[in-house]
Design a protein around this motif. Structure first.
Motif, mmCIF file in Angstrom:
data_model
loop_
_atom_site.group_PDB
_atom_site.id
_atom_site.type_symbol
_atom_site.label_atom_id
_atom_site.label_comp_id
_atom_site.label_asym_id
_atom_site.label_seq_id
_atom_site.Cartn_x
_atom_site.Cartn_y
_atom_site.Cartn_z
ATOM 1 N N VAL A 153 4.097 7.122 -39.788
ATOM 2 C CA VAL A 153 5.257 6.522 -40.464
ATOM 3 C C VAL A 153 6.395 6.355 -39.468
ATOM 4 N N ILE A 154 6.638 7.369 -38.653
ATOM 5 C CA ILE A 154 7.685 7.278 -37.629
ATOM 6 C C ILE A 154 7.400 6.101 -36.700
ATOM 7 N N SER A 155 6.162 5.969 -36.275
ATOM 8 C CA SER A 155 5.773 4.875 -35.389
ATOM 9 C C SER A 155 6.001 3.518 -36.061
ATOM 10 N N ASP A 156 5.639 3.414 -37.338
ATOM 11 C CA ASP A 156 5.859 2.158 -38.075
ATOM 12 C C ASP A 156 7.344 1.826 -38.164
ATOM 13 N N LEU A 157 8.185 2.822 -38.464
ATOM 14 C CA LEU A 157 9.624 2.574 -38.561
ATOM 15 C C LEU A 157 10.212 2.214 -37.194
ATOM 16 N N GLU A 158 9.726 2.834 -36.143
ATOM 17 C CA GLU A 158 10.183 2.481 -34.797
ATOM 18 C C GLU A 158 9.822 1.033 -34.480
ATOM 19 N N ARG A 159 8.598 0.646 -34.821
ATOM 20 C CA ARG A 159 8.116 -0.704 -34.506
ATOM 21 C C ARG A 159 8.742 -1.757 -35.417
ATOM 22 N N LYS A 160 8.816 -1.498 -36.716
ATOM 23 C CA LYS A 160 9.279 -2.521 -37.666
ATOM 24 C C LYS A 160 10.790 -2.592 -37.809
ATOM 25 N N ARG A 161 11.479 -1.453 -37.648
ATOM 26 C CA ARG A 161 12.931 -1.426 -37.825
ATOM 27 C C ARG A 161 13.700 -1.272 -36.520
ATOM 28 N N TRP A 167 14.262 1.615 -35.133
ATOM 29 C CA TRP A 167 14.943 2.905 -35.124
ATOM 30 C C TRP A 167 14.173 3.898 -34.276
ATOM 31 N N THR A 168 14.891 4.712 -33.533
ATOM 32 C CA THR A 168 14.253 5.762 -32.758
ATOM 33 C C THR A 168 14.079 7.014 -33.621
ATOM 34 N N LYS A 169 13.191 7.876 -33.180
ATOM 35 C CA LYS A 169 13.017 9.143 -33.897
ATOM 36 C C LYS A 169 14.327 9.935 -33.876
ATOM 37 N N GLN A 170 15.068 9.859 -32.776
ATOM 38 C CA GLN A 170 16.351 10.555 -32.681
ATOM 39 C C GLN A 170 17.315 10.069 -33.764
ATOM 40 N N THR A 171 17.304 8.768 -34.046
ATOM 41 C CA THR A 171 18.150 8.225 -35.103
ATOM 42 C C THR A 171 17.704 8.752 -36.458
ATOM 43 N N MET A 172 16.402 8.792 -36.682
ATOM 44 C CA MET A 172 15.886 9.318 -37.954
ATOM 45 C C MET A 172 16.309 10.767 -38.158
ATOM 46 N N VAL A 173 16.288 11.540 -37.089
ATOM 47 C CA VAL A 173 16.711 12.942 -37.165
ATOM 48 C C VAL A 173 18.214 13.019 -37.417
ATOM 49 N N ARG A 174 18.984 12.240 -36.679
ATOM 50 C CA ARG A 174 20.450 12.288 -36.800
ATOM 51 C C ARG A 174 20.906 11.956 -38.218
ATOM 52 N N ILE A 175 20.256 10.995 -38.846
ATOM 53 C CA ILE A 175 20.617 10.590 -40.205
ATOM 54 C C ILE A 175 20.035 11.544 -41.239
ATOM 55 N N GLY A 176 18.942 12.211 -40.884
ATOM 56 C CA GLY A 176 18.270 13.065 -41.858
ATOM 57 C C GLY A 176 17.348 12.264 -42.759
ATOM 58 N N ASP A 231 20.336 -2.522 -41.313
ATOM 59 C CA ASP A 231 21.076 -3.171 -40.229
ATOM 60 C C ASP A 231 22.165 -2.258 -39.683
ATOM 61 N N GLY A 232 22.853 -1.558 -40.574
ATOM 62 C CA GLY A 232 23.905 -0.645 -40.136
ATOM 63 C C GLY A 232 23.369 0.493 -39.278
ATOM 64 N N ILE A 233 22.185 0.994 -39.635
ATOM 65 C CA ILE A 233 21.570 2.069 -38.846
ATOM 66 C C ILE A 233 21.256 1.568 -37.442
ATOM 67 N N LEU A 234 20.654 0.401 -37.347
ATOM 68 C CA LEU A 234 20.305 -0.130 -36.034
ATOM 69 C C LEU A 234 21.558 -0.383 -35.196
ATOM 70 N N ALA A 235 22.607 -0.912 -35.815
ATOM 71 C CA ALA A 235 23.855 -1.158 -35.086
ATOM 72 C C ALA A 235 24.455 0.155 -34.581
ATOM 73 N N ALA A 236 24.463 1.180 -35.421
ATOM 74 C CA ALA A 236 24.991 2.484 -34.992
ATOM 75 C C ALA A 236 24.169 3.035 -33.834
ATOM 76 N N GLN A 237 22.862 2.894 -33.938
ATOM 77 C CA GLN A 237 21.973 3.359 -32.870
ATOM 78 C C GLN A 237 22.284 2.643 -31.552
ATOM 79 N N MET A 238 22.676 1.384 -31.649
ATOM 80 C CA MET A 238 22.982 0.593 -30.456
ATOM 81 C C MET A 238 24.402 0.834 -29.939
#
Length: 188
Positions: free
Chosen positions: A35-43, A45-54, A127-134
């Motif tokens: 699932v993490i790999s799919d979200l990284e590829r499709k969205r 988002w990095t795993k670090q972002t997923m952790v930071r957001i919870g 979109d907001g998550i990706l922008a924050a990550q960037m």
């Protein structure tokens, strides 16, 4: 664990939204490398972002815990089907008081916008998550395009507002609502 559909349909197995529930679904996501790999590829988002957001995973949908910017209290969760198996894009999940609250959400917290001379407002959480990550000072008003809360004025201050809503008709209409509210408050 309840599925998104049972929650959306008001199923009897819907537990209250608590920090413990969010932490449980976050652990499930962290133990789901596919699932993490799919979200990284499709969205993107990095795993670090997923952790930071919870961010969490309930077995069929990913969860975004929505916390108030000023005290980090859990007020809502947004749930998305990353594989778009249903026509419904996302659902709100109310907090313990049962309130589906429209609020300002800062994906990376208030520290991500406090030193910026502008705030970038996004229509959708992904979109907001990706922008924050960037590195952009990203903010959202949960509840969909066209919704408003005066909490946005507290986040914005007198800084320049950059509105990054979708280019469809709902996004354009929502961007006009937000722009009018900011202009009425004297914000560019």
């Amino acid at each position: 664990a309840p599925t998104l559909m049972s929650i959306a349909l008001g199923g009897d197995d819907k537990p209250p939204l608590t920090d413990d529930l969010v932490a449980r679904y976050h652990r499930v996501l962290m133990e789901s490398p596919d699932v993490i790999s799919d979200l990284e590829r499709k969205r993107g988002w990095t795993k670090q972002t997923m952790v930071r957001i919870g961010m969490g995973w309930d077995g069929s949908h990913f969860w975004l815990p929505i916390r108030r910017f000023h005290d980090k209290a859990l007020v809502n969760a947004r749930m998305y089907d990353p594989f778009k198996r249903t026509r419904v894009k996302s659902f709100h999940y109310a907090n313990e008081s049962g309130v589906k609250r429209v609020t300002v959400w800062l994906p990376f917290g208030v520290e991500s916008v406090q030193d910026s001379d502008e705030v970038w407002w996004f229509e959708g959480e992904p979109d907001g998550i990706l922008a924050a990550q960037m590195g952009f000072p990203a903010a959202l008003i949960t509840g969909g395009s066209g919704t408003w809360t005066d909490e946005a004025l507290a986040v914005q201050g007198k800084r320049r507002a950059v509105i990054c809503y979708d280019m469809d008709s709902r996004g354009r209409k929502g961007a006009r609502v937000v722009a009018r509210r900011f202009r009425a408050a004297g914000i560019d």
